[in-house]
Design an enzyme around this catalytic site. Structure first.
Site, PDB file in Angstrom:
ATOM      1  N   GLY A  72      81.631   5.506 104.198  1.00 48.12           N
ATOM      2  CA  GLY A  72      80.530   4.585 103.959  1.00 48.12           C
ATOM      3  C   GLY A  72      80.512   3.948 102.589  1.00 48.12           C
ATOM      4  N   TYR A 129      61.418   4.612 109.299  1.00 45.20           N
ATOM      5  CA  TYR A 129      62.281   4.696 108.118  1.00 45.20           C
ATOM      6  C   TYR A 129      61.460   4.685 106.824  1.00 45.20           C
ATOM      7  CZ  TYR A 129      66.442   4.587 105.310  1.00 45.20           C
ATOM      8  OH  TYR A 129      67.417   4.934 104.413  1.00 45.20           O
TER       9      TYR A 129
END
Length: 401
Positions: free
Chosen positions: A52, A236
């Site tokens: 990532g 989130y």
């Protein structure tokens, strides 16, 4: 052995050494195509360096600025008949490319939350580099054993206050459905999530590096965060993960105080929504990303992980000018994602999205492809029906127990 993808939910249980090497190679070629970063970092520590944003940060520093890099991560090595994790293969490919380019690159495999790995890393830096001028903190883990208390903390992914119901997608099957997630039941779950994903461990790393004299004058350190659109806020930004991100972002002022006498500075960079192992696990987010990709690709402003990190390094952290920050002191490289025209179109498509029209109005095929790329699959120039050597060593870890 012949390695094919074996998927369970949002995790791919296998990874392909040649495919992951191709993934790393393509990222390196992109960074090299953008030219050298002016006054970029020269000695870099990346904590969480194998996949990532962390991997892309390491590639950007090494191949954009000729930086010596030390990478820390926790990955499963390969063994006869047992493929290693994607992060293991990524790092092996990165080190091989770095060595070929004449760059210093060494890695440490272990629990970055532990005092032992911090000490081992500092010892390596002192021995080989003396000091580092950039520390990238990009850890993504669901659990953390606290190095001081020994308590094992596990993060939870839940809304706070009330249940959250919205659309989601099974990105393998392409099925859109509604999902309801019950709210977190106690403060302890919130505290545990903050303990795993907040800023305390970042602070511990900077304190120990500084105390050991391993930070250079003018050192920079950066950690990564995400905000996203309002439709994902309940799960989130306003949920348990958001509380941890708030804590991470609040750590900046503490670190700036710690680094003041070195003329050092810390930043949080808010990055774009991208296909990562972490984001694939969050309900609602894969559907949002597949719609976002469609819109941004049509507008010609799409970026993947490596494009994001190369831009962060070349245009923000090391652009030679004062770094533009938002009202909360954060770097924003999610600026293209959060453009009003982009978000308006995504919101419109969100209302329309069904299983029947998903392939037409979204980039679910691109999402699926990028997911498999994370594990070294779906690259056109790799023969997945051929035998491959699953046993791959990381040069700097070779021979270590």
């Amino acid at each position: 052995m012949i390695i094919q993808p074996r998927v369970r939910g949002f995790i791919c249980l296998t990874s392909h050494p040649e495919g992951t090497a191709e993934n790393v190679k393509q990222q390196i070629e992109y960074v090299k195509s953008k030219g050298k970063i002016t006054d970029g970092p020269k000695k870099v520590l990346v904590i969480g360096a194998s996949t990532g944003f962390g991997l892309a940060s390491r590639i950007s520093a090494a191949f954009g600025s000729d930086a010596a890099t030390v990478g820390v991560f926790f990955e499963k090595p390969s063994a006869p008949g047992k493929p290693g994790t994607a992060g293991w293969y990524n790092t092996a490919a990165f080190e091989e490319q770095a060595i070929e380019a004449g760059l210093y690159a060494k890695s440490i495999n272990g629990d970055a939350f532990s005092d032992e790995i911090k000490k081992q890393t500092i010892q390596l830096i002192k021995q080989d580099l003396g000091q580092v001028d950039l520390v990238v903190y990009s850890l993504a883990s669901p659990r953390r054993t606290h190095p001081k208390t020994g308590v094992a903390h596990s993060s939870v992914l839940k809304p706070i206050g009330q249940a959250f119901t919205n659309k989601t997608v099974d990105f393998h099957a392409g099925v859109v459905s509604d999902i309801s997630i019950q709210p977190v039941e106690n403060q302890e779950d919130i505290n545990n999530t903050i303990a795993v994903m907040g800023g305390e461990d970042w602070k511990f790393w900077i304190e120990e590096l500084k105390n050991a004299g391993a930070l250079a004058e003018g050192v920079k350190t950066v950690a990564y965060s995400y905000i996203g659109p309002e439709l994902t806020y309940p799960i989130y930004r306003n949920g348990t993960i958001g509380k941890a991100k708030d804590d991470l972002e609040a750590t900046v002022s503490t670190l700036n105080e710690i680094l003041k006498d070195l003329n050092g500075i810390s930043y949080v960079s808010v990055n774009k929504a991208l296909v990562t192992q972490s984001s694939s696990a969050i309900p609602v987010v894969p559907l949002y990303i597949s719609l976002l990709y469609k819109v941004m690709k049509e507008k010609g402003i799409h970026e993947g992980t490596i494009e994001q990190m190369q831009r962060l390094f070349s245009e923000r952290l090391y652009n030679g000018a004062e770094i533009a920050l938002d009202e909360k002191g954060r770097i924003r490289v999610d600026d293209l994602e959060m453009r009003e025209d982009v978000q308006q179109e995504v919101a419109k498509l969100w209302e329309q999205a069904t299983t029947d029209n998903l392939e037409e109005i979204s980039d679910i095929i691109g999402y699926r492809n990028e997911f498999f790329h994370l594990f070294g699959f779906n690259f056109e120039n790799v023969n997945y029906d051929a035998d491959t050597n699953e046993v791959v060593e990381i040069p700097s870890i070779k021979g270590q127990s």
